[in-house]
Design a protein around this motif. Structure first.
Motif, PDB file in Angstrom:
ATOM      1  N   GLN A 301       0.884  -1.610  -0.393  1.00  0.00           N
ATOM      2  CA  GLN A 301      -0.227   0.185  -0.246  1.00  0.00           C
ATOM      3  C   GLN A 301       0.806   1.406   0.123  1.00  0.00           C
ATOM      4  OE1 GLN A 301      -2.675  -0.086   3.088  1.00  0.00           O
ATOM      5  NE2 GLN A 301      -3.965  -1.823   2.134  1.00  0.00           N
ATOM      6  N   GLY A 305       0.595   2.734  -3.528  1.00  0.00           N
ATOM      7  CA  GLY A 305      -0.490   4.112  -3.095  1.00  0.00           C
ATOM      8  C   GLY A 305       0.367   5.238  -3.555  1.00  0.00           C
ATOM      9  N   SER A 334      -4.541   1.994  -1.141  1.00  0.00           N
ATOM     10  CA  SER A 334      -3.935   2.404   0.374  1.00  0.00           C
ATOM     11  C   SER A 334      -4.738   2.878   1.004  1.00  0.00           C
ATOM     12  CB  SER A 334      -2.545   3.418  -0.513  1.00  0.00           C
ATOM     13  OG  SER A 334      -3.123   4.311  -0.478  1.00  0.00           O
TER      14      SER A 334
END
Length: 361
Positions: A301, A305, A334
């Motif tokens: 994430q 992200g 995320s």
């Protein structure tokens, strides 16, 4: 990572680099406190998340601390002495209440011409998990400096299993026993575990539950909102100190950093320090192994992200379009959330903290 000015000055406007000059202004503990206290005066904000701190190489600050120590009951509380330019537990000394070390700490500082020092009030009445104290780490991403945009991301907790908390509070001879970053193996826990324990703590006290329910829908959001609020204050305080005042021309700078927090039984959080060195992977691999799949998920994430957020920022900047919070948050699955965007900053509305708390030893 490019830290040489001669390199980044050759970059084209469309190229991005992971370095924002001037980070030592917030990465050093004494400078961080200095700028935050100046911001407190200028802004009129409480800055409730930062424990009471004195910069002991200032004669004015030493005078203030001496008064707190000997005239206002400070001698009966524990304190933490720190050398501000060191990390990973180096240069930290625990000073127990009414100990000789605490009574003579000002003499020690005045006689030491080699080091600078800060002294910080120990966070008492800590929340525990299975009887152990813990701290927690979050990450924050400076996605753009023009405009200044910063997001945060939850991460993990570190349980200090050297001693049960009640015994730990009687042990002031071992500094490492109190520090989360000195205990790695078997101490890691996920953000989900954190959420479960926070909710259990909220439900254990009617008054605490009533206080939190009046503000938000869960104990986790109560804690996360405090983190976002305190981190946004830091960004605002350092906006003109480092993030937008560093002598570079490209708008495409970004930075990825960490921050460490403590929490007490009232579920009030304390901003201990921001971290330039993120510690996502190091020689302490066992710590991340203990997190197992949850760390792999968070790691994905954080990185995926970040890549998507920076891609969005770059495209919007190239087109000369504004960058909204909604466009960036939860990118690529995320948990990134915006805490600062071109002057807008997250604030935990309605939250108040008692100015003075007791310290049960």
């Amino acid at each position: 990572y490019l830290a040489k000015k001669s390199w980044w000055e050759t970059f084209e406007p469309y190229q991005m680099y992971n370095h924002i000059p001037g980070y030592l202004e917030w990465n050093r503990k004494d400078r961080f406190n200095k700028h935050m206290m100046e911001y407190k005066i200028l802004s009129g904000k409480q800055i409730w998340a930062i424990p009471t701190t004195f910069r002991l190489n200032s004669s004015t600050e030493r005078k203030k601390f001496r008064k707190v120590l000997f005239e206002e009951g400070g001698i009966s509380r524990p304190w933490v002495l720190k050398v501000p330019n060191l990390d990973r537990g180096k240069g930290v000394t625990m000073l127990g209440p009414n100990t000789e070390a605490l009574k003579t700490v000002l003499d020690k500082v005045e006689n030491d011409e080699e080091h600078k020092y800060i002294i910080q009030e120990y966070v008492c009445n800590a929340m525990t998990i299975e009887g152990y104290k813990f701290d927690f780490r979050i990450y924050w991403l400076v996605a753009s400096v023009d405009p200044l945009i910063v997001l945060w991301h939850p991460c993990f907790i570190r349980i200090i299993k050297s001693q049960k908390y009640d015994e730990l509070m009687k042990n002031w001879n071992s500094t490492t026993a109190h520090l989360g970053n000195m205990h790695w193996s078997g101490t890691a826990a996920s953000w989900g575990t954190f959420a479960e324990n926070l909710e259990a703590r909220k439900n254990s006290s009617k008054s605490l539950g009533k206080r939190i329910n009046a503000l938000t829908d869960s104990a986790l959001h109560h804690v996360e909102n405090q983190v976002k609020h305190s981190l946004a204050e830091m960004v605002d305080a350092f906006k003109d100190v480092t993030f937008t005042n560093n002598g570079t021309s490209s708008e495409h700078k970004f930075g990825f950093y960490g921050a460490d927090y403590l929490i007490d039984r009232d579920l009030d959080v304390y901003f201990i320090e921001p971290q330039n060195a993120c510690g996502m992977m190091s020689e302490k691999d066992q710590f991340f192994d203990d997190l197992g799949q949850s760390w792999k998920n968070v790691n994905a994430q954080l990185t995926e992200g970040m890549a998507e957020i920076l891609n969005i920022v770059t495209k919007q900047q190239e087109l000369g379009l504004p960058i909204s919070n909604e466009a960036l948050e939860y990118a690529a699955g995320s948990e990134y959330e915006v805490i600062y965007n071109d002057g807008w900053m997250f604030e935990y509305e309605g939250y108040e903290r008692p100015t003075k708390k007791g310290c049960e030893i």
